[in-house]
Design a protein around this motif. Structure first.
Motif, PDB file in Angstrom:
ATOM      1  N   ARG A 174      33.605  39.541  40.406  1.00  0.00           N
ATOM      2  CA  ARG A 174      34.417  38.671  41.372  1.00  0.00           C
ATOM      3  C   ARG A 174      33.330  38.591  42.583  1.00  0.00           C
ATOM      4  O   ARG A 174      32.793  39.598  42.722  1.00  0.00           O
ATOM      5  N   GLU A 175      33.282  37.396  42.909  1.00  0.00           N
ATOM      6  CA  GLU A 175      32.514  36.892  43.930  1.00  0.00           C
ATOM      7  C   GLU A 175      33.309  36.153  45.098  1.00  0.00           C
ATOM      8  O   GLU A 175      33.893  35.454  44.867  1.00  0.00           O
ATOM      9  N   ARG A 176      33.070  36.667  46.486  1.00  0.00           N
ATOM     10  CA  ARG A 176      33.790  36.199  47.450  1.00  0.00           C
ATOM     11  C   ARG A 176      33.196  34.868  47.577  1.00  0.00           C
ATOM     12  O   ARG A 176      31.909  34.942  47.991  1.00  0.00           O
ATOM     13  N   TYR A 223      38.248  34.226  46.057  1.00  0.00           N
ATOM     14  CA  TYR A 223      36.940  34.730  45.367  1.00  0.00           C
ATOM     15  C   TYR A 223      36.960  33.963  44.147  1.00  0.00           C
ATOM     16  O   TYR A 223      38.096  33.245  43.496  1.00  0.00           O
ATOM     17  N   LEU A 271      40.979  35.698  51.999  1.00  0.00           N
ATOM     18  CA  LEU A 271      39.722  35.420  51.368  1.00  0.00           C
ATOM     19  C   LEU A 271      39.929  34.989  50.000  1.00  0.00           C
ATOM     20  O   LEU A 271      40.941  34.897  49.282  1.00  0.00           O
ATOM     21  N   ARG A 327      32.249  31.657  50.130  1.00  0.00           N
ATOM     22  CA  ARG A 327      32.163  31.535  51.807  1.00  0.00           C
ATOM     23  C   ARG A 327      31.916  29.842  52.010  1.00  0.00           C
ATOM     24  O   ARG A 327      31.166  29.459  51.142  1.00  0.00           O
ATOM     25  N   GLU A 338      36.296  34.428  39.990  1.00  0.00           N
ATOM     26  CA  GLU A 338      36.067  35.547  39.056  1.00  0.00           C
ATOM     27  C   GLU A 338      35.494  35.018  37.658  1.00  0.00           C
ATOM     28  O   GLU A 338      36.022  34.143  37.220  1.00  0.00           O
TER      29      GLU A 338
END
Length: 64
Positions: free
Chosen positions: A58-60, A49, A47, A62, A51
């Motif tokens: 923190r945002e993943r 992220y 994954l 995509r 930050e």
């Protein structure tokens, strides 16, 4: 090699060249390398992220 870029991509390229002082060739080479790295990481199930240390959020990321 010839590459056709959209206007949005050309603007991003120009902004990156201005911000880094790198050549267009350097920016394109680095972008392809980063893309390959991210694709390989995602293929392994990792994954990614982004930050924001100030907001401590923190945002993943995509990718499609």
């Amino acid at each position: 090699m010839t590459v056709n870029l959209t206007s949005r991509t050309t603007q991003a390229l120009d902004a990156t060249v201005a911000a880094t002082g790198d050549t267009q060739t350097d920016v394109i080479n680095r972008a392809i390398q980063v893309y390959a790295y991210l694709e390989q990481a995602m293929a392994r199930g990792e994954l990614i992220y982004l930050e924001d240390p100030e907001k401590q959020m923190r945002e993943r990321l995509r990718f499609f």
